[in-house]
Design an enzyme around this catalytic site. Sequence first.
Site, mmCIF file in Angstrom:
data_model
loop_
_atom_site.group_PDB
_atom_site.id
_atom_site.type_symbol
_atom_site.label_atom_id
_atom_site.label_comp_id
_atom_site.label_asym_id
_atom_site.label_seq_id
_atom_site.Cartn_x
_atom_site.Cartn_y
_atom_site.Cartn_z
ATOM 1 N N HIS A 170 0.818 -1.223 0.000
ATOM 2 C CA HIS A 170 0.000 0.000 0.000
ATOM 3 C C HIS A 170 0.849 1.269 0.000
ATOM 4 O O HIS A 170 0.331 2.348 -0.264
ATOM 5 C CB HIS A 170 -0.925 0.002 1.224
ATOM 6 C CG HIS A 170 -2.015 -1.021 1.117
ATOM 7 N ND1 HIS A 170 -3.314 -0.695 0.837
ATOM 8 C CD2 HIS A 170 -1.980 -2.372 1.212
ATOM 9 C CE1 HIS A 170 -4.038 -1.800 0.777
ATOM 10 N NE2 HIS A 170 -3.257 -2.833 1.012
ATOM 11 N N ASP A 382 3.137 9.608 -0.641
ATOM 12 C CA ASP A 382 1.989 8.803 -0.224
ATOM 13 C C ASP A 382 1.809 7.683 -1.234
ATOM 14 O O ASP A 382 1.935 7.920 -2.439
ATOM 15 C CB ASP A 382 0.722 9.698 -0.212
ATOM 16 C CG ASP A 382 -0.239 9.345 0.903
ATOM 17 O OD1 ASP A 382 -0.236 8.179 1.333
ATOM 18 O OD2 ASP A 382 -0.996 10.231 1.346
HETATM 19 C C1 GDG Z 1 -2.384 3.806 3.492
HETATM 20 C C2 GDG Z 1 -1.345 4.514 2.592
HETATM 21 C C3 GDG Z 1 -2.983 4.397 0.718
HETATM 22 C C4 GDG Z 1 -9.349 9.445 7.768
HETATM 23 N N1 GDG Z 1 -9.732 10.186 8.802
HETATM 24 C C5 GDG Z 1 -10.907 9.677 9.235
HETATM 25 C C6 GDG Z 1 -11.250 8.604 8.429
HETATM 26 N N2 GDG Z 1 -10.265 8.473 7.543
HETATM 27 C C7 GDG Z 1 -10.212 7.468 6.482
HETATM 28 C C8 GDG Z 1 -10.337 8.159 5.140
HETATM 29 C C9 GDG Z 1 -9.584 7.209 4.229
HETATM 30 C C10 GDG Z 1 -8.552 6.595 5.164
HETATM 31 O O1 GDG Z 1 -8.965 6.827 6.499
HETATM 32 C C11 GDG Z 1 -7.163 7.217 4.972
HETATM 33 O O2 GDG Z 1 -6.632 6.698 3.792
HETATM 34 P P1 GDG Z 1 -5.362 7.310 3.043
HETATM 35 O O3 GDG Z 1 -5.206 6.591 1.777
HETATM 36 O O4 GDG Z 1 -5.579 8.761 2.842
HETATM 37 O O5 GDG Z 1 -4.126 7.144 4.036
HETATM 38 P P2 GDG Z 1 -3.438 5.978 4.972
HETATM 39 O O6 GDG Z 1 -4.272 5.671 6.168
HETATM 40 O O7 GDG Z 1 -2.070 6.479 5.254
HETATM 41 O O8 GDG Z 1 -3.383 4.655 4.068
HETATM 42 C C12 GDG Z 1 -2.064 5.321 1.523
HETATM 43 C C13 GDG Z 1 -3.870 3.584 1.626
HETATM 44 O O9 GDG Z 1 -3.120 2.878 2.623
HETATM 45 C C14 GDG Z 1 -4.672 2.543 0.838
HETATM 46 O O10 GDG Z 1 -3.831 1.741 0.073
HETATM 47 O O11 GDG Z 1 -3.806 5.202 -0.122
HETATM 48 O O12 GDG Z 1 -1.129 5.923 0.649
HETATM 49 O O13 GDG Z 1 -0.497 5.360 3.363
HETATM 50 O O14 GDG Z 1 -10.432 6.198 3.767
HETATM 51 O O15 GDG Z 1 -11.681 8.315 4.858
HETATM 52 N N3 GDG Z 1 -12.364 7.898 8.584
HETATM 53 C C15 GDG Z 1 -13.209 8.270 9.601
HETATM 54 N N4 GDG Z 1 -12.913 9.291 10.441
HETATM 55 C C16 GDG Z 1 -11.784 10.028 10.298
HETATM 56 O O16 GDG Z 1 -11.537 10.958 11.067
HETATM 57 N N5 GDG Z 1 -14.361 7.595 9.769
#
Ligand code: GDG
Length: 494
Positions: A170, A382
Amino acid sequence: MLSPSGKRLLIVSNRLPVNISGAEDDWTIHPSSGGLITALEPLVRRCRGTWLGWPGCSSEAPLSDLLREFSDRQEYTLKPVVISEEEIEKYYLGFSNRTIWPLFHDLLGHCTFNSEHWEYYQRVNERFAREIAKLIDGDDFVWIHDYQLMLVGHFLRGMGVDVRLNFFLHIPFPSCDLLKRLPWRQEIMHSLLEYDHVGFQTTNDRRNFIQCLKRLAPEAPVKKYKRKAEVLVEGRTVRLGTYPISIDYNEFNDFAGSNDVADAAWYIHENLPDLRLMLGIDRLDYTKGIPERFLAFERALEKYPDLRGKMALVQIVVPSRLHVPEYQHLKGELDALSGRINARFSSQGWVPIHYMFRELSRTQLLGYYRACEIAIITPLRDGMNLVSKEYCASSIDNNGILILSEFAGAADQLSKGALMVNPYDCEVTADAIYAAFIMEPEERQRRMKTLRAEVRRNNVQRWIEWFMESDTVGHEAVDEQAESPAEQPVSHTR
Ligand code: GDG
């Protein structure tokens, strides 16, 4: 129901997709959030599959009862891998999060190289392999996820397991010059070659992996095809593919139009009236570029005084890895920076940065996506960044503006509609903030329509199909030079 591959599904990740909290005889279990979970939970639920991982709770919790209760409710099975506090300290907080995470995100300065942490990483990966071996037979689609579990393939093969093994990374895969800093680079590379199929987020990640193979495992010949490659290892073929992860577009689009979300959005704007709101939502992580974003907003306020009193940055930081010293330090830095900038610019009735350190409910999250006219997503690096895609899917009036870092994996797909910035370049990011502030409605609509069409087309179902059915995709040989850096992996038709 079986997975799209026609097999039973076993997902393996470091954490189970739950939070367990409580004490004595009062415990609760509920779904947790995060990028990997957002993408995989709907699939495993639909297939009534099994998810294996660390439950993330203390040993006093009545684990089997809680997991059974959750499995009954969600209609898929959770299987725990028990990890001691000392192992979490060294395998997870240590090797995974202080060595691999910063190294793979090109942030060498944050890395520690500690051989005891490496010992624990091996030990816990071996335990995951033992638990997987107990569960599977030849009819399972075994899908192992992410950087905490790169050695599981090696240990499973050592136990004589010969079922097909799939792995998805990821986070980014680093360049060879960076990976070479890792004392255990050979072990990592050779273990990844024990999987039958390795997926990366971007073409650049897969290209980096192939470059590393050439330098660190030159005995394994690589055959390149248009969007994938194959490595021949001791008579086996390992498939390397690019599969940019995505979101369930329809779910975000529909929920964003619900009354609950409309109410939440209205409430947010009521409390911050007559302001153009710019949203940042990130886990607390130094890869997300939050201090750099605060400084760019400060620069924009300096350079473009007409922003003052008319625009506010709403920054939500979700607590994460607070036991790691770098993360505690980052929290302190954000507290100080936001305080300093607010003290410098605030005026009667206006505060430039609204900074919240908490997790939001899903309704609130979408409320913010809808209420904020601009989203600023500027990671230093990222793997993908799902927040950027969720923001577009939730922008149902085609009215939002996305400012996006060129170092997010999502840039490959979203650069046509977003305002692209180099997050290290404070001037350029400040200019993009101002450009978003003054952008005409027609241009906003045009850009957001492009973004939403892209996210709708390349949604998470497509990501799953691409990964699971990759064996059936036609192969068109190319030489290395033909695989240009500008390749856009998501826009291909199958
Ligand atoms: C890793 C990789 C890759 C966030 N704040 C809240 C919340 N979220 C949810 C978002 C989104 C997820 O968490 C965050 O996803 P990201 O992709 O932005 O980032 P990482 O957690 O670092 O994920 C990344 C991912 O894996 C998938 O392969 O894209 O690059 O680092 O879905 O909506 N959800 C809730 N409350 C929050 O305050 N309910």
